[in-house]
Write a protein that holds these residues in place. Sequence first.
Motif, PDB file in Angstrom:
ATOM      1  N   LYS A   4      56.047  12.161 133.505  1.00 22.21           N
ATOM      2  CA  LYS A   4      54.975  11.860 132.560  1.00 22.21           C
ATOM      3  C   LYS A   4      54.329  13.144 132.096  1.00 22.21           C
ATOM      4  CE  LYS A   4      53.776   7.238 134.117  1.00 22.21           C
ATOM      5  NZ  LYS A   4      52.689   6.298 134.283  1.00 22.21           N
ATOM      6  N   GLN A   5      53.651  13.049 130.955  1.00 22.75           N
ATOM      7  CA  GLN A   5      52.905  14.199 130.466  1.00 22.75           C
ATOM      8  C   GLN A   5      51.473  14.107 130.975  1.00 22.75           C
ATOM      9  OE1 GLN A   5      53.244  14.981 126.299  1.00 22.75           O
ATOM     10  NE2 GLN A   5      51.923  16.775 126.394  1.00 22.75           N
ATOM     11  N   ASP A   7      47.501  14.298 131.347  1.00 28.02           N
ATOM     12  CA  ASP A   7      46.443  13.847 130.444  1.00 28.02           C
ATOM     13  C   ASP A   7      46.937  12.775 129.476  1.00 28.02           C
ATOM     14  OD1 ASP A   7      44.757  15.704 131.651  1.00 28.02           O
ATOM     15  OD2 ASP A   7      45.246  17.254 130.193  1.00 28.02           O
ATOM     16  N   SER A   8      48.004  12.084 129.874  1.00 29.65           N
ATOM     17  CA  SER A   8      48.556  11.012 129.063  1.00 29.65           C
ATOM     18  C   SER A   8      49.291  10.069 130.000  1.00 29.65           C
ATOM     19  CB  SER A   8      49.532  11.578 128.026  1.00 29.65           C
ATOM     20  OG  SER A   8      50.258  10.553 127.415  1.00 29.65           O
ATOM     21  N   SER A   9      49.286   8.816 129.684  1.00 26.56           N
ATOM     22  CA  SER A   9      50.041   7.877 130.520  1.00 26.56           C
ATOM     23  C   SER A   9      51.451   7.678 129.960  1.00 26.56           C
ATOM     24  CB  SER A   9      49.310   6.538 130.594  1.00 26.56           C
ATOM     25  OG  SER A   9      49.177   5.993 129.300  1.00 26.56           O
ATOM     26  N   GLU A  10      51.818   8.503 128.998  1.00 31.35           N
ATOM     27  CA  GLU A  10      53.115   8.381 128.337  1.00 31.35           C
ATOM     28  C   GLU A  10      54.249   8.845 129.264  1.00 31.35           C
ATOM     29  OE1 GLU A  10      55.535  10.391 124.594  1.00 31.35           O
ATOM     30  OE2 GLU A  10      53.405  10.785 124.846  1.00 31.35           O
ATOM     31  N   GLN A  39      52.032  20.848 132.260  1.00 37.72           N
ATOM     32  CA  GLN A  39      51.733  19.595 131.564  1.00 37.72           C
ATOM     33  C   GLN A  39      52.663  18.460 131.993  1.00 37.72           C
ATOM     34  OE1 GLN A  39      49.126  18.935 129.365  1.00 37.72           O
ATOM     35  NE2 GLN A  39      48.469  20.864 130.285  1.00 37.72           N
TER      36      GLN A  39
END
Length: 130
Positions: A4-5, A7-10, A39
């Motif tokens: 995952k990236q 600061d993102s749940s992507e 990241q």
Amino acid sequence: MEVKQKDSSETIAVLGGVLDINQVQNYLKVCGIDIPDNQILLFYSVEEAVEGRRQAYKKESDPLYLEWQYDNGKEKELIWRNKVAEIKARYPFPVKSVMDASLTNNNNKKTFGGSAGGILNRIKLAVKKT
């Protein structure tokens, strides 16, 4: 394992096997995805974390342990213990909720200190009685 990236749940990728951050970064670059190491978050299953640790212990920390045992020095012990801590940080176990950790404690001992531990142990006992 899941990538995952930060600061993102992507989810960027789901990869089979146990890879370290360098291997994941290389894979992403080959796929045309350029994200800095700081990241990227790696999520391992329990089995993947155990296997990653096993391989890293065998290759990286076991020789340091043997060296410590041979020399019997505090400095060598510290080097070995630091390597073990580094490996554990590199291949973390999945995060469980506090409730899960309390309810799956099979030793009937307090899992957590302080008032939260007492409350969770009371919940655990109540669940066992029902």
